[in-house]
Design a protein around this motif. Structure first.
Motif, PDB file in Angstrom:
ATOM      1  N   LYS A  56       0.884  -1.345  -0.064  1.00  0.00           N
ATOM      2  CA  LYS A  56      -0.129  -0.078  -0.101  1.00  0.00           C
ATOM      3  C   LYS A  56       0.750   1.167  -0.081  1.00  0.00           C
ATOM      4  CE  LYS A  56      -3.615  -2.203   2.410  1.00  0.00           C
ATOM      5  NZ  LYS A  56      -4.646  -2.168   3.727  1.00  0.00           N
ATOM      6  N   THR A  57       0.155   2.205  -0.625  1.00  0.00           N
ATOM      7  CA  THR A  57       1.164   3.535  -0.623  1.00  0.00           C
ATOM      8  C   THR A  57       1.030   4.249   0.727  1.00  0.00           C
ATOM      9  OG1 THR A  57       1.116   5.463  -1.801  1.00  0.00           O
ATOM     10  CG2 THR A  57      -1.195   4.977  -1.393  1.00  0.00           C
ATOM     11  N   GLY A  88      -5.432  -6.360  -8.485  1.00  0.00           N
ATOM     12  CA  GLY A  88      -4.978  -4.917  -9.034  1.00  0.00           C
ATOM     13  C   GLY A  88      -5.168  -3.937  -7.725  1.00  0.00           C
ATOM     14  N   TYR A  89      -5.271  -2.542  -8.155  1.00  0.00           N
ATOM     15  CA  TYR A  89      -5.325  -1.435  -6.941  1.00  0.00           C
ATOM     16  C   TYR A  89      -4.393  -1.859  -5.797  1.00  0.00           C
ATOM     17  CZ  TYR A  89      -9.313   0.693  -9.143  1.00  0.00           C
ATOM     18  OH  TYR A  89     -10.199   1.155  -9.983  1.00  0.00           O
ATOM     19  N   PHE A  90      -3.173  -2.382  -6.013  1.00  0.00           N
ATOM     20  CA  PHE A  90      -2.124  -2.767  -5.035  1.00  0.00           C
ATOM     21  C   PHE A  90      -1.954  -1.627  -4.369  1.00  0.00           C
ATOM     22  CE2 PHE A  90      -1.058  -5.218  -9.036  1.00  0.00           C
ATOM     23  CZ  PHE A  90      -1.502  -6.456  -8.554  1.00  0.00           C
ATOM     24  N   CYS A  91      -1.900  -0.318  -4.659  1.00  0.00           N
ATOM     25  CA  CYS A  91      -1.517   1.058  -3.925  1.00  0.00           C
ATOM     26  C   CYS A  91      -2.619   0.873  -2.783  1.00  0.00           C
ATOM     27  CB  CYS A  91      -1.710   2.429  -4.762  1.00  0.00           C
ATOM     28  SG  CYS A  91      -3.408   2.501  -5.617  1.00  0.00           S
ATOM     29  N   GLN A  92      -3.774   0.347  -2.673  1.00  0.00           N
ATOM     30  CA  GLN A  92      -4.792   0.427  -1.731  1.00  0.00           C
ATOM     31  C   GLN A  92      -5.032  -1.132  -1.036  1.00  0.00           C
ATOM     32  OE1 GLN A  92      -8.332   1.410  -3.893  1.00  0.00           O
ATOM     33  NE2 GLN A  92      -8.225   3.631  -3.724  1.00  0.00           N
ATOM     34  N   ASN A  93      -4.682  -2.081  -1.850  1.00  0.00           N
ATOM     35  CA  ASN A  93      -5.202  -3.449  -1.246  1.00  0.00           C
ATOM     36  C   ASN A  93      -3.864  -4.128  -1.044  1.00  0.00           C
ATOM     37  OD1 ASN A  93      -7.798  -2.902  -1.838  1.00  0.00           O
ATOM     38  ND2 ASN A  93      -7.516  -3.551  -4.040  1.00  0.00           N
ATOM     39  N   GLY A  94      -2.667  -3.653  -1.230  1.00  0.00           N
ATOM     40  CA  GLY A  94      -1.314  -4.224  -0.684  1.00  0.00           C
ATOM     41  C   GLY A  94      -0.785  -5.072  -1.865  1.00  0.00           C
ATOM     42  N   LYS A  95       0.406  -5.619  -1.298  1.00  0.00           N
ATOM     43  CA  LYS A  95       1.229  -6.303  -2.463  1.00  0.00           C
ATOM     44  C   LYS A  95       0.513  -7.554  -2.897  1.00  0.00           C
ATOM     45  CE  LYS A  95       4.522  -8.417   0.724  1.00  0.00           C
ATOM     46  NZ  LYS A  95       5.969  -8.310   1.013  1.00  0.00           N
TER      47      LYS A  95
END
Length: 97
Positions: A56-57, A88-95
């Motif tokens: 996550k960012t 997807g949305y790794f920035c919110q959901n983690g690696k």
């Protein structure tokens, strides 16, 4: 578990800097600017992207309503990240796992 190396080659393949989720993020642009001026190897905290590897960012000004660009990313394709969790949305959901 997916093992994606955090390296300059994969950073170059990453599509996150053109992602609409972070398009209005001052934090992401500051990191991108710093990255362009940096010499040597950046760390995960220095890169506005590679969230599939770093998780996550730390930026708190992302737009979660924006369209995720992960499926357009060469790293996503190469490691079949659409088949893993999260997809997807790794920035919110983690690696990626």
């Amino acid at each position: 578990m997916v093992n994606i190396e955090f390296n300059n080659e994969n950073i170059e393949k990453c599509r996150c800097p053109c992602c609409s989720v972070q398009a209005v993020s001052k934090c992401a642009y500051e990191k991108l600017d710093k990255l362009q001026k940096m010499s040597g190897n950046p760390g995960p905290d220095d890169v506005p992207g590679m969230y599939c590897v770093s998780g996550k960012t730390e930026c708190d000004d992302f737009n979660p309503e924006g369209e995720c660009q992960c499926p357009k990313c060469e790293v996503w394709k190469e490691y079949n990240l659409g088949e893993g969790e999260p997809a997807g949305y790794f920035c919110q959901n983690g690696k990626a796992k």
